[in-house]
Design an enzyme around this catalytic site. Structure first.
Site, PDB file in Angstrom:
ATOM      1  N   CYS A   2       4.077   4.545  37.905  1.00 43.36           N
ATOM      2  CA  CYS A   2       5.347   4.920  38.384  1.00 43.36           C
ATOM      3  C   CYS A   2       5.929   4.081  36.795  1.00 43.36           C
ATOM      4  O   CYS A   2       5.558   3.328  36.578  1.00 43.36           O
ATOM      5  CB  CYS A   2       5.379   4.111  39.291  1.00 43.36           C
ATOM      6  SG  CYS A   2       4.616   4.768  40.775  1.00 43.36           S
ATOM      7  N   ARG A  27       3.906   8.296  33.266  1.00 47.36           N
ATOM      8  CA  ARG A  27       3.476   6.721  34.311  1.00 47.36           C
ATOM      9  C   ARG A  27       4.016   8.222  35.991  1.00 47.36           C
ATOM     10  O   ARG A  27       3.075   6.915  36.369  1.00 47.36           O
ATOM     11  CB  ARG A  27       4.853   5.786  34.339  1.00 47.36           C
ATOM     12  CG  ARG A  27       4.479   5.167  32.700  1.00 47.36           C
ATOM     13  CD  ARG A  27       5.108   3.826  32.900  1.00 47.36           C
ATOM     14  NE  ARG A  27       4.391   2.813  33.949  1.00 47.36           N
ATOM     15  CZ  ARG A  27       3.084   1.944  33.229  1.00 47.36           C
ATOM     16  NH1 ARG A  27       3.036   2.044  32.018  1.00 47.36           N
ATOM     17  NH2 ARG A  27       2.731   1.573  33.700  1.00 47.36           N
ATOM     18  N   TRP A  73       5.103   7.963  41.216  1.00 44.90           N
ATOM     19  CA  TRP A  73       3.594   8.335  41.552  1.00 44.90           C
ATOM     20  C   TRP A  73       3.422   8.368  42.635  1.00 44.90           C
ATOM     21  O   TRP A  73       3.016   6.833  42.752  1.00 44.90           O
ATOM     22  CB  TRP A  73       2.466   8.629  40.353  1.00 44.90           C
ATOM     23  CG  TRP A  73       1.415   9.514  39.815  1.00 44.90           C
ATOM     24  CD1 TRP A  73       1.049  10.266  39.752  1.00 44.90           C
ATOM     25  CD2 TRP A  73       0.028   8.692  40.556  1.00 44.90           C
ATOM     26  NE1 TRP A  73      -0.106  10.933  39.788  1.00 44.90           N
ATOM     27  CE2 TRP A  73      -0.494   9.663  40.730  1.00 44.90           C
ATOM     28  CE3 TRP A  73       0.399   7.731  41.491  1.00 44.90           C
ATOM     29  CZ2 TRP A  73      -2.254  10.087  40.622  1.00 44.90           C
ATOM     30  CZ3 TRP A  73      -1.216   8.071  42.414  1.00 44.90           C
ATOM     31  CH2 TRP A  73      -1.971   9.259  41.513  1.00 44.90           C
ATOM     32  N   ASN A  99       6.268  -0.666  41.409  1.00 45.08           N
ATOM     33  CA  ASN A  99       4.899   0.193  40.705  1.00 45.08           C
ATOM     34  C   ASN A  99       3.870  -0.560  41.077  1.00 45.08           C
ATOM     35  O   ASN A  99       3.281  -1.581  41.080  1.00 45.08           O
ATOM     36  CB  ASN A  99       4.936   0.079  39.215  1.00 45.08           C
ATOM     37  CG  ASN A  99       3.421   0.814  38.609  1.00 45.08           C
ATOM     38  OD1 ASN A  99       2.498   1.304  39.263  1.00 45.08           O
ATOM     39  ND2 ASN A  99       3.892   0.408  37.119  1.00 45.08           N
ATOM     40  N   GLY A 100       2.784   0.168  41.742  1.00 44.72           N
ATOM     41  CA  GLY A 100       1.282  -0.527  42.396  1.00 44.72           C
ATOM     42  C   GLY A 100       1.160   0.428  43.626  1.00 44.72           C
ATOM     43  O   GLY A 100       1.877   0.858  44.529  1.00 44.72           O
ATOM     44  N   GLU A 484     -14.683  17.040  26.817  1.00 45.64           N
ATOM     45  CA  GLU A 484     -13.883  15.623  26.064  1.00 45.64           C
ATOM     46  C   GLU A 484     -12.927  17.337  26.424  1.00 45.64           C
ATOM     47  O   GLU A 484     -11.814  17.458  26.887  1.00 45.64           O
ATOM     48  CB  GLU A 484     -13.600  15.615  25.312  1.00 45.64           C
ATOM     49  CG  GLU A 484     -11.712  14.424  24.738  1.00 45.64           C
ATOM     50  CD  GLU A 484     -11.133  14.304  25.914  1.00 45.64           C
ATOM     51  OE1 GLU A 484     -11.391  13.450  27.188  1.00 45.64           O
ATOM     52  OE2 GLU A 484     -10.058  14.179  25.513  1.00 45.64           O
ATOM     53  N   LYS A 488      -9.899  18.433  28.345  1.00 44.43           N
ATOM     54  CA  LYS A 488      -8.553  18.808  28.510  1.00 44.43           C
ATOM     55  C   LYS A 488      -7.791  20.495  28.982  1.00 44.43           C
ATOM     56  O   LYS A 488      -6.515  20.287  28.890  1.00 44.43           O
ATOM     57  CB  LYS A 488      -8.655  18.852  26.239  1.00 44.43           C
ATOM     58  CG  LYS A 488      -8.367  17.927  26.009  1.00 44.43           C
ATOM     59  CD  LYS A 488      -7.449  17.051  26.017  1.00 44.43           C
ATOM     60  CE  LYS A 488      -7.020  15.268  27.452  1.00 44.43           C
ATOM     61  NZ  LYS A 488      -7.614  14.628  27.284  1.00 44.43           N
ATOM     62  N   GLU A 491      -7.082  19.610  32.524  1.00 42.74           N
ATOM     63  CA  GLU A 491      -6.080  18.741  32.844  1.00 42.74           C
ATOM     64  C   GLU A 491      -4.306  19.601  32.554  1.00 42.74           C
ATOM     65  O   GLU A 491      -3.787  19.962  33.302  1.00 42.74           O
ATOM     66  CB  GLU A 491      -6.205  17.620  32.010  1.00 42.74           C
ATOM     67  CG  GLU A 491      -6.570  17.059  32.045  1.00 42.74           C
ATOM     68  CD  GLU A 491      -6.339  15.626  30.617  1.00 42.74           C
ATOM     69  OE1 GLU A 491      -6.150  14.411  31.230  1.00 42.74           O
ATOM     70  OE2 GLU A 491      -6.321  15.654  29.461  1.00 42.74           O
ATOM     71  N   HIS A 507     -30.795  24.960  34.265  1.00 44.00           N
ATOM     72  CA  HIS A 507     -30.614  24.439  35.949  1.00 44.00           C
ATOM     73  C   HIS A 507     -29.957  24.648  36.126  1.00 44.00           C
ATOM     74  O   HIS A 507     -29.567  23.546  37.410  1.00 44.00           O
ATOM     75  CB  HIS A 507     -31.274  22.513  35.071  1.00 44.00           C
ATOM     76  CG  HIS A 507     -32.355  21.878  34.538  1.00 44.00           C
ATOM     77  ND1 HIS A 507     -33.205  23.068  34.534  1.00 44.00           N
ATOM     78  CD2 HIS A 507     -32.113  21.913  33.299  1.00 44.00           C
ATOM     79  CE1 HIS A 507     -33.889  22.385  33.662  1.00 44.00           C
ATOM     80  NE2 HIS A 507     -33.172  22.123  32.677  1.00 44.00           N
ATOM     81  N   LYS A 606      -0.020   9.159  33.213  1.00 43.82           N
ATOM     82  CA  LYS A 606      -0.698   8.773  31.850  1.00 43.82           C
ATOM     83  C   LYS A 606      -1.339   7.251  32.282  1.00 43.82           C
ATOM     84  O   LYS A 606      -2.168   7.111  31.987  1.00 43.82           O
ATOM     85  CB  LYS A 606      -0.100   9.039  30.896  1.00 43.82           C
ATOM     86  CG  LYS A 606      -0.389   7.752  28.917  1.00 43.82           C
ATOM     87  CD  LYS A 606       0.262   8.671  28.385  1.00 43.82           C
ATOM     88  CE  LYS A 606      -0.492   9.090  27.424  1.00 43.82           C
ATOM     89  NZ  LYS A 606      -1.711   9.864  26.976  1.00 43.82           N
TER      90      LYS A 606
HETATM   91  C1  G6P Z   1      -5.233   8.556  33.123  1.00 42.19           C
HETATM   92  C2  G6P Z   1      -4.669   9.903  32.022  1.00 42.19           C
HETATM   93  C3  G6P Z   1      -5.960   9.766  30.678  1.00 42.19           C
HETATM   94  C4  G6P Z   1      -6.933   9.025  30.679  1.00 42.19           C
HETATM   95  C5  G6P Z   1      -7.147   8.191  31.619  1.00 42.19           C
HETATM   96  C6  G6P Z   1      -7.542   6.547  31.498  1.00 42.19           C
HETATM   97  O1  G6P Z   1      -5.929   9.724  33.853  1.00 42.19           O
HETATM   98  O2  G6P Z   1      -4.334  10.983  32.386  1.00 42.19           O
HETATM   99  O3  G6P Z   1      -5.767  10.572  29.695  1.00 42.19           O
HETATM  100  O4  G6P Z   1      -7.882   8.940  29.265  1.00 42.19           O
HETATM  101  O5  G6P Z   1      -5.912   7.411  32.502  1.00 42.19           O
HETATM  102  O6  G6P Z   1      -7.031   6.190  30.948  1.00 42.19           O
HETATM  103  P1  G6P Z   1      -6.761   4.674  29.724  1.00 42.19           P
HETATM  104  O7  G6P Z   1      -5.054   4.342  29.293  1.00 42.19           O
HETATM  105  O8  G6P Z   1      -7.302   3.620  30.492  1.00 42.19           O
HETATM  106  O9  G6P Z   1      -6.995   5.385  28.737  1.00 42.19           O
END
Ligand code: G6P
Length: 611
Positions: A2, A27, A73, A99-100, A484, A488, A491, A507, A606
């Site tokens: 948020c 956010r 969010w 936000n929270g 990673e 990506k 996501e 396995h 994010k």
């Molecule tokens: C969310 C974001 C990711 C990020 C993760 C951890 O899931 O979408 O891109 O890696 O949070 O966030 P941070 O700010 O702690 O790296």
């Protein structure tokens, strides 16, 4: 999650709020809303993005120089118009954005309902604004005092902003666990979840600490704790520039951020080592030399992509500094009574510096006596403040929800730390440091060269854009890269993808392999190159399609793989910095071809300030 933004001053608030919300949309983007004070309280809110809110407010009264906005969010209550913020108190006098999470909202709601309160939404936020009004009316106190008292009854995390229909000179904000920054201009004030909505107007800001409430009244700012202790605001001048938070000609922030990596890696390394003398110059670690020397163990905590950077860190610290490392999901670590104490060093990695689980993991480790090193990108955020020492990655603002440049910047700093620790512990010589630093210096240029593979990646993306599954394999330093790469892809393109240690494939995942399944393999010339080649053979024997990331000039894998992407040669421990780049580009182009919103993928946010 948020985003919140608020304004009080001499300008029209609405354009500032809309622009600010667009910057904060990373956010969360389930719904958006604004409240403006002009001939009463005008609230416009709806499900969807800020652009939908703009349409919704078209032709309506959006005047007023006091207002606040929210981009959501969803946590409590589905994303719909009614659950969108702002929310109103019972009488409609007080409006709130939040936000929270208010964890005890159900109990509070029950009590308030018994006292005659009616709730319209399913949110925890609406309960808080009702509680504030209830206290104001029943205890006959000012709005400021009612906010303070109400916050005493709340369990959970919040950044809130409050305005009252009856007082156009007043703006109140408070934080605990979720960020809130106050911008101080000439006769005007701003509040926001981060500084990006503010820097266009003023660079003077103060970051609220947990348990602080900011009151802006009659053009003056005062800050108190929830215990009613007056605080002197620490006002700092921001250096961030506006260009860094604009798209700069790119179609998406994510693409811009992928292409910024030569610069962001360079900036994260700059001034921190000397390749000629082999000197490691991160002053923040100086006072912990004794501790580092005698360290028995490092625990790395993080979430998402930052957790993947932590995995690279594990290989680096064990390989170079010979310290045992455990990498933990912060969300698991915090709830499982971990064995941790004063002999341990905890490295907390976070782009945003606000991730609730990582923050809670730090708090737990601190209580148990461990020393905390924070590695974050957002200056002034909560994690660096909760850490004993640490460093910033100078990647610049990362707006795309899927992390790219923050990952490589984190890995760059972890590499430096591993060598710094190695020097202190005597596991690397000055010459080792000189060699490592010389190669590190060449990384930005090698990343630049790697980015030239984009046209080739686009062709590969065209072939695989409609697949439903993908497998990513790697070994050693290539394993976190595979994880990673898979993250990506899932996501942003919503293709199911899994990262696996290449040898573990036999396995389980090998059962999935057929002609339809692309298998992306990190097959660079590492110490286990031949072993990875055997794993490629195993995939080929099952008719899988191989997309291989190989070292420039490699012919062996080229003869086996269906597609190869070459990357420049570097030292094995630096490969994650380069091998990640084509995988970021592949996910990006596949997602664009599938018509996905790459910068704001569905259901994600994010900055995850809820657990
Ligand atoms: C969310 C974001 C990711 C990020 C993760 C951890 O899931 O979408 O891109 O890696 O949070 O966030 P941070 O700010 O702690 O790296």
């Amino acid at each position: 999650m948020c985003g919140i933004v608020a304004y009080i001053g001499h300008r029209q608030a609405y354009p500032i709020l809309i622009k600010g919300l667009k910057r904060l949309e990373y956010r969360g983007y389930d719904s958006a809303g604004v409240a403006l004070l002009h001939n009463g309280l005008n609230i416009y809110k709806c499900k969807g993005k800020v652009a939908d809110l703009e349409n919704n407010a078209k032709g309506k009264d959006v005047a007023g120089s006091l207002g606040m906005g929210h981009t959501r969010w969803a946590t409590h209550g589905e994303p719909n118009d009614i659950n969108s913020h702002p929310h109103l108190s019972e009488s409609g006098e007080i409006a709130i954005i939040h936000n929270g999470i208010i964890e005890n909202y159900a109990t509070l709601k029950e009590e308030l309902s018994k006292r005659g309160h009616h709730f319209i939404s399913d949110t925890d936020t609406e309960v808080l604004v009702h509680l504030i009004e209830d206290i104001k009316e029943n205890a006959h106190v000012s709005l400021e005092e009612a906010v303070r008292l109400a916050l005493h009854e709340v369990i959970g995390a919040y950044a809130i902003v409050i305005i009252s229909k009856n007082d156009p000179t007043k703006l109140i904000g408070a934080r605990k666990g979720s960020p809130l920054v106050v911008g101080i201009g000439e006769g005007e004030f701003f509040m926001a979840s981060d500084a990006t909505p503010i820097i266009e107007y003023t660079r003077n800001v103060t970051y609220l600490k947990d348990g602080e409430i900011a009151f802006i009244k009659d053009g003056k700012l005062s800050i108190k704790t929830t215990e009613n202790v007056e605080q002197i605001p620490y006002i700092q001048t921001l250096e961030m520039n506006l260009e860094a938070i604009e798209k700069g000609g790119y179609t998406h922030f994510m693409l811009k951020e992928i292409h910024e990596q030569p610069r962001s890696i360079y900036d994260s390394l700059r001034g921190r080592f000397d390749p000629i003398t082999g000197m490691f110059a991160m002053r923040s670690l100086k006072e912990y030399e004794g501790k580092i020397k005698n360290l028995k163990r490092i625990v790395i905590v993080g979430c998402g992509t930052s957790w993947h950077a932590g995995l690279v860190g594990e290989y680096l610290f064990e390989d170079i500094a010979r310290i045992p490392v455990e990498v933990e999901y912060a969300s698991e670590f915090r709830y499982r009574n971990p064995v941790i104490g004063p002999d341990d060093l905890v490295i907390a990695i976070s782009q945003s510096g606000e991730t609730a689980d990582t923050l809670a993991a730090i708090q737990l480790a601190k209580e148990k006596g461990a020393t905390i090193l924070g590695l974050c990108n957002v200056v002034g955020s909560s994690i660096p403040r909760a850490s004993d020492a640490g460093a910033y990655t100078h990647a610049g603002p990362e707006i795309g929800v899927a992390s790219t440049k923050a990952f490589t910047a984190q890995v760059a700093v972890l590499t430096l730390w591993a060598f710094g620790f190695a020097e202190i512990r005597g596991t690397a010589t000055k010459q080792d440091l000189r060699d490592a630093f010389a190669e590190l210096e060449s990384i930005p240029a090698k990343v630049e060269r790697t980015l030239l593979c984009e046209d080739q990646v686009i062709e590969i993306a065209k072939v695989f854009k409609d697949v439903t599954n993908a497998l990513y394999l790697g070994r050693g330093y290539g394993f976190p890269v595979a994880l990673e790469g898979a993250l990506k892809l899932k996501e942003i393109s919503y293709i199911h993808a899994e990262g696996y240690p290449a040898a573990e494939m036999k396995h389980g995942p090998i059962a999935l392999i057929d002609e339809e399944m692309p298998v992306v393999v990190i097959a660079t010339k590492s110490s286990i190159y031949e072993k990875v080649i055997s794993n490629i053979q195993e995939v080929k024997a099952r008719k899988g399609t191989i997309i291989a990331i190989v070292t420039e000039g490699d012919n062996k894998v080229r003869n086996m793989a269906d597609y190869v992407i070459e990357i420049p040669e570097t030292k094995e421990y630096l490969e994650p910095l380069i091998a990640t780049i084509p995988l970021q580009l592949l996910s990006y182009h596949i997602a664009v071809m599938r018509g996905c919103n790459v910068d704001q993928p569905r259901n994600l946010a994010k900055s995850v300030t809820v657990e």
